[in-house]
Motif scaffolding. Structure first.
Motif, PDB file in Angstrom:
ATOM      1  N   ILE A 365     125.724 104.527  48.909  1.00 47.09           N
ATOM      2  CA  ILE A 365     125.276 105.318  49.924  1.00 47.09           C
ATOM      3  C   ILE A 365     126.724 105.812  50.411  1.00 47.09           C
ATOM      4  N   ARG A 366     126.743 107.086  50.744  1.00 50.97           N
ATOM      5  CA  ARG A 366     128.015 107.679  51.364  1.00 50.97           C
ATOM      6  C   ARG A 366     127.922 108.681  52.464  1.00 50.97           C
ATOM      7  N   GLY A 367     129.000 108.838  53.214  1.00 53.67           N
ATOM      8  CA  GLY A 367     128.924 109.588  54.318  1.00 53.67           C
ATOM      9  C   GLY A 367     130.038 110.674  54.051  1.00 53.67           C
ATOM     10  N   ARG A 368     129.648 111.920  54.534  1.00 54.18           N
ATOM     11  CA  ARG A 368     130.551 113.006  54.549  1.00 54.18           C
ATOM     12  C   ARG A 368     131.483 113.212  55.869  1.00 54.18           C
ATOM     13  N   PHE A 369     132.485 112.608  55.713  1.00 50.13           N
ATOM     14  CA  PHE A 369     133.383 112.753  56.718  1.00 50.13           C
ATOM     15  C   PHE A 369     134.734 113.731  56.759  1.00 50.13           C
ATOM     16  N   ALA A 370     135.371 113.673  57.725  1.00 50.00           N
ATOM     17  CA  ALA A 370     136.304 115.033  57.846  1.00 50.00           C
ATOM     18  C   ALA A 370     137.344 115.082  56.826  1.00 50.00           C
ATOM     19  N   ASP A 371     137.468 113.645  56.287  1.00 53.78           N
ATOM     20  CA  ASP A 371     138.692 113.554  55.317  1.00 53.78           C
ATOM     21  C   ASP A 371     138.037 113.253  53.948  1.00 53.78           C
ATOM     22  N   GLY A 372     136.569 113.676  53.834  1.00 49.80           N
ATOM     23  CA  GLY A 372     136.104 113.677  52.615  1.00 49.80           C
ATOM     24  C   GLY A 372     134.562 112.797  52.381  1.00 49.80           C
ATOM     25  N   VAL A 373     134.023 112.561  51.198  1.00 49.94           N
ATOM     26  CA  VAL A 373     133.132 111.920  50.968  1.00 49.94           C
ATOM     27  C   VAL A 373     133.351 110.587  50.507  1.00 49.94           C
ATOM     28  N   ARG A 374     132.920 109.522  51.456  1.00 46.18           N
ATOM     29  CA  ARG A 374     133.132 108.025  50.966  1.00 46.18           C
ATOM     30  C   ARG A 374     132.208 107.099  51.310  1.00 46.18           C
ATOM     31  N   PRO A 375     132.152 105.806  50.910  1.00 45.49           N
ATOM     32  CA  PRO A 375     131.118 104.979  51.269  1.00 45.49           C
ATOM     33  C   PRO A 375     130.958 104.745  52.786  1.00 45.49           C
ATOM     34  N   VAL A 376     129.728 104.311  53.443  1.00 44.22           N
ATOM     35  CA  VAL A 376     129.763 103.803  54.584  1.00 44.22           C
ATOM     36  C   VAL A 376     129.692 102.505  54.796  1.00 44.22           C
ATOM     37  N   ALA A 377     129.480 101.891  55.980  1.00 39.83           N
ATOM     38  CA  ALA A 377     129.554 100.483  55.822  1.00 39.83           C
ATOM     39  C   ALA A 377     128.025  99.928  56.554  1.00 39.83           C
ATOM     40  N   THR A 378     127.439  98.739  55.976  1.00 41.75           N
ATOM     41  CA  THR A 378     126.288  98.547  56.426  1.00 41.75           C
ATOM     42  C   THR A 378     126.289  97.225  57.114  1.00 41.75           C
ATOM     43  N   LEU A 379     125.505  96.965  57.993  1.00 41.98           N
ATOM     44  CA  LEU A 379     125.450  95.575  58.747  1.00 41.98           C
ATOM     45  C   LEU A 379     123.813  95.271  59.286  1.00 41.98           C
ATOM     46  N   ASN A 380     123.797  93.901  59.293  1.00 42.87           N
ATOM     47  CA  ASN A 380     122.266  93.559  59.554  1.00 42.87           C
ATOM     48  C   ASN A 380     122.612  92.419  60.810  1.00 42.87           C
ATOM     49  N   GLY A 381     121.394  92.338  61.305  1.00 49.53           N
ATOM     50  CA  GLY A 381     121.152  91.124  62.070  1.00 49.53           C
ATOM     51  C   GLY A 381     119.727  90.827  62.405  1.00 49.53           C
ATOM     52  N   THR A 382     119.507  89.514  62.523  1.00 48.50           N
ATOM     53  CA  THR A 382     118.063  88.978  62.683  1.00 48.50           C
ATOM     54  C   THR A 382     117.832  89.184  64.295  1.00 48.50           C
ATOM     55  N   LEU A 383     116.859  89.736  64.670  1.00 48.68           N
ATOM     56  CA  LEU A 383     116.279  89.923  66.257  1.00 48.68           C
ATOM     57  C   LEU A 383     115.581  88.553  66.407  1.00 48.68           C
ATOM     58  N   CYS A 384     114.335  88.291  65.348  1.00 52.77           N
ATOM     59  CA  CYS A 384     113.510  87.468  65.864  1.00 52.77           C
ATOM     60  C   CYS A 384     112.787  86.926  64.282  1.00 52.77           C
ATOM     61  N   ALA A 385     113.219  85.867  63.999  1.00 53.23           N
ATOM     62  CA  ALA A 385     112.429  85.031  62.836  1.00 53.23           C
ATOM     63  C   ALA A 385     111.408  84.311  63.569  1.00 53.23           C
ATOM     64  N   MET A 386     110.137  84.857  63.355  1.00 48.15           N
ATOM     65  CA  MET A 386     109.071  84.255  64.279  1.00 48.15           C
ATOM     66  C   MET A 386     108.782  82.780  64.225  1.00 48.15           C
ATOM     67  N   THR A 387     108.815  82.198  63.051  1.00 49.63           N
ATOM     68  CA  THR A 387     108.431  80.698  63.179  1.00 49.63           C
ATOM     69  C   THR A 387     109.343  80.083  63.773  1.00 49.63           C
ATOM     70  N   ARG A 388     110.723  80.190  63.649  1.00 51.80           N
ATOM     71  CA  ARG A 388     111.877  79.520  64.375  1.00 51.80           C
ATOM     72  C   ARG A 388     111.689  79.812  65.790  1.00 51.80           C
ATOM     73  N   ILE A 389     111.613  81.166  66.072  1.00 53.57           N
ATOM     74  CA  ILE A 389     111.632  81.274  67.519  1.00 53.57           C
ATOM     75  C   ILE A 389     110.413  80.511  68.240  1.00 53.57           C
ATOM     76  N   ILE A 390     109.218  80.619  67.590  1.00 53.28           N
ATOM     77  CA  ILE A 390     107.708  80.036  68.001  1.00 53.28           C
ATOM     78  C   ILE A 390     108.278  78.445  68.313  1.00 53.28           C
ATOM     79  N   ILE A 391     109.057  78.070  67.494  1.00 54.80           N
ATOM     80  CA  ILE A 391     109.296  76.483  67.511  1.00 54.80           C
ATOM     81  C   ILE A 391     110.247  76.214  68.696  1.00 54.80           C
ATOM     82  N   MET A 392     111.038  77.169  68.986  1.00 53.32           N
ATOM     83  CA  MET A 392     112.053  76.860  70.032  1.00 53.32           C
ATOM     84  C   MET A 392     111.206  77.158  71.441  1.00 53.32           C
ATOM     85  N   LEU A 393     110.373  78.010  71.390  1.00 51.05           N
ATOM     86  CA  LEU A 393     109.739  78.294  72.690  1.00 51.05           C
ATOM     87  C   LEU A 393     108.867  77.072  73.139  1.00 51.05           C
ATOM     88  N   LEU A 394     108.147  76.609  72.048  1.00 48.11           N
ATOM     89  CA  LEU A 394     107.523  75.318  72.193  1.00 48.11           C
ATOM     90  C   LEU A 394     107.914  74.217  72.540  1.00 48.11           C
TER      91      LEU A 394
END
Length: 424
Positions: A365-394
């Motif tokens: 996965i690459r990006g076309r930037f002003a200095d050329g074509v190079r890899p992008v960065a990727t990041l992930n983040g859990t917003l709501c893992a249902m079972t564990r959030i239900i546990i915490m709510l209860l």
């Protein structure tokens, strides 16, 4: 994978990263040797091909004994080129195989250590004092059964241990959490997605889940497809083999999907209730961006996770995860641990990882930037893992009479309901 240049210009940095992960430092020396063999093989092959091309021109001009000698040399070169091509392919395969085992470079400032050595960097909210309120808190399963929200017995009957059924208000609670999470994420600029939960080996390998994490993955051999343990896999592979215009970055996605995990190695851990199960649903955020913006986006994803937990009025801590617990792809990871009253401790409910260019290189996965074509960065983040959030709510919002208070932010998605009442 990491940029191979680091092996040549600063192998000690790669060694330090491996050591911090508790991974093989010898792998770096094996890679240096494999890289040298690969480049030497490529040079040999290119030299032979150049000579082969040059002789081809000479043959056309030659005659008699000279031409015969050149033809003999051509035949000899053809055999050598074939041999060199095979050697190059073998050297490339060895180098690629070793590179796939190398973890991402750990960022400066990540605390060193193992699973239990993450550093608490923030505590938000104060756990309730149930003793002062005059009652002993019940655990989520006792509460869930009384509410008619969780049925472990029939879940086990249907699918085996570590499976469950959310029933009645339990199912409604998940749908409410889904709607709240998607509404929030959309406000933050994320595009909602519902991706496949079955993916090709290339997607799983590209995100780093077929190495040390392979034991936790469900595989369907007849179809050669994998059940994802997180929609991160599909969201990362969504742009595989693509070049993204820099003007379209960042690409922000939020996905709702089922997640499947073998939980290998967790025998005897969290066997009661729905904390550690083989299947659960999750809302996951994902970002493709310019690598120079990756650390800023990491903080933003953590901020979104914190906002969501605060909206649910659940006390939590933020951990800077130690280097030995990052997994193959993450260069840095922050986890949020919510307070679990009946265990008198904080337990993990969300996680956000900065994978820098690691996954993008593996998935092309690459990006076309002003200095050329190079890899992008990727990041992930859990917003709501249902079972564990239900546990915490209860557990955090339970009342002395067995009812559960609904946080104000969730009420519009539960028909305005302020309490969940026991049905038995």
């Amino acid at each position: 994978m990491i940029d191979p240049k680091w092996l040549r210009v600063d192998p000690d940095r790669v060694r330090r990263s491996q050591a911090a992960r508790g991974a093989s430092v010898d792998l770096v020396d094996d890679l240096l040797a494999a890289d040298e063999a690969r480049r030497s093989s490529i040079l040999t092959s290119e030299t032979l091909r150049a000579e082969q091309k040059s002789i081809g021109k000479d043959v056309a001009r030659a005659s008699g004994d000279e031409k015969a000698a050149l033809l003999a040399r051509t035949k000899d070169l053809s055999a050598q080129v074939k041999e060199a091509t095979a050697a190059t392919a073998e050297a490339e395969a060895r180098f690629s195989g070793l590179m796939s085992q190398l973890g991402n470079l750990v960022l400066d400032g990540v605390p060193e250590g193992g699973e239990d050595e993450g550093v608490v960097i923030e505590t938000v909210g104060t756990p309730r004092d149930f003793a002062a309120e005059g009652f002993t808190p019940k655990d989520h399963l006792e509460l869930g059964e009384a509410l008619g929200a969780i049925d472990m017995e029939r879940g086990t009957k249907i699918s085996g241990s570590r499976f469950y059924v959310l029933t009645g208000v339990g199912a409604q609670l998940e749908i409410a959490l889904l709607n709240l999470a998607m509404t929030k994420a959309t406000e933050w600029g994320f595009t909602p997605m519902i991706p496949p939960a079955l993916v090709k080996p290339s997607a799983m390998e590209g995100t780093g889940f077929l190495g040390q994490a392979a034991q936790d993955v469900y595989h369907l051999p007849a179809d050669d497809l994998y059940l994802v343990g997180t929609s991160e896999v599909a969201l990362a592979a969504y742009h595989s083999d693509e070049i993204l215009d820099a003007a379209t970055l960042p690409r922000q996605y939020v996905a709702y999907s089922p997640c499947f995990r073998r939980e290998a190695g967790s025998y005897g851990k969290d066997t009661r209730g729905i904390f550690r199960v083989h299947w659960f649903d999750k809302v996951e955020m994902f970002v493709h961006c310019d690598p120079v913006d990756a650390e800023d986006w990491h903080q933003r994803l953590l901020g979104f996770e914190k906002q969501f937990l605060e909206a649910l009025e659940v006390p939590f801590q933020v951990l800077d995860v130690a280097s030995g617990d990052l997994g193959l792809s993450a260069a840095r990871k922050f986890d949020c641990y919510a307070w679990l009253p009946t265990q008198d401790r904080y337990r993990e409910v969300t996680s956000t990882s900065n994978c820098t260019e690691f996954q993008a290189r593996r998935l092309n996965i690459r990006g076309r930037f002003a200095d050329g074509v190079r890899p992008v960065a990727t990041l992930n983040g859990t917003l709501c893992a249902m079972t564990r959030i239900i546990i915490m709510l209860l557990e955090n919002h339970q009342q002395a009479d067995g009812s559960v208070r609904v946080p104000e932010a969730l009420r519009p998605y539960l028909g305005g309901r302020e309490r969940l009442e026991p049905i038995r």
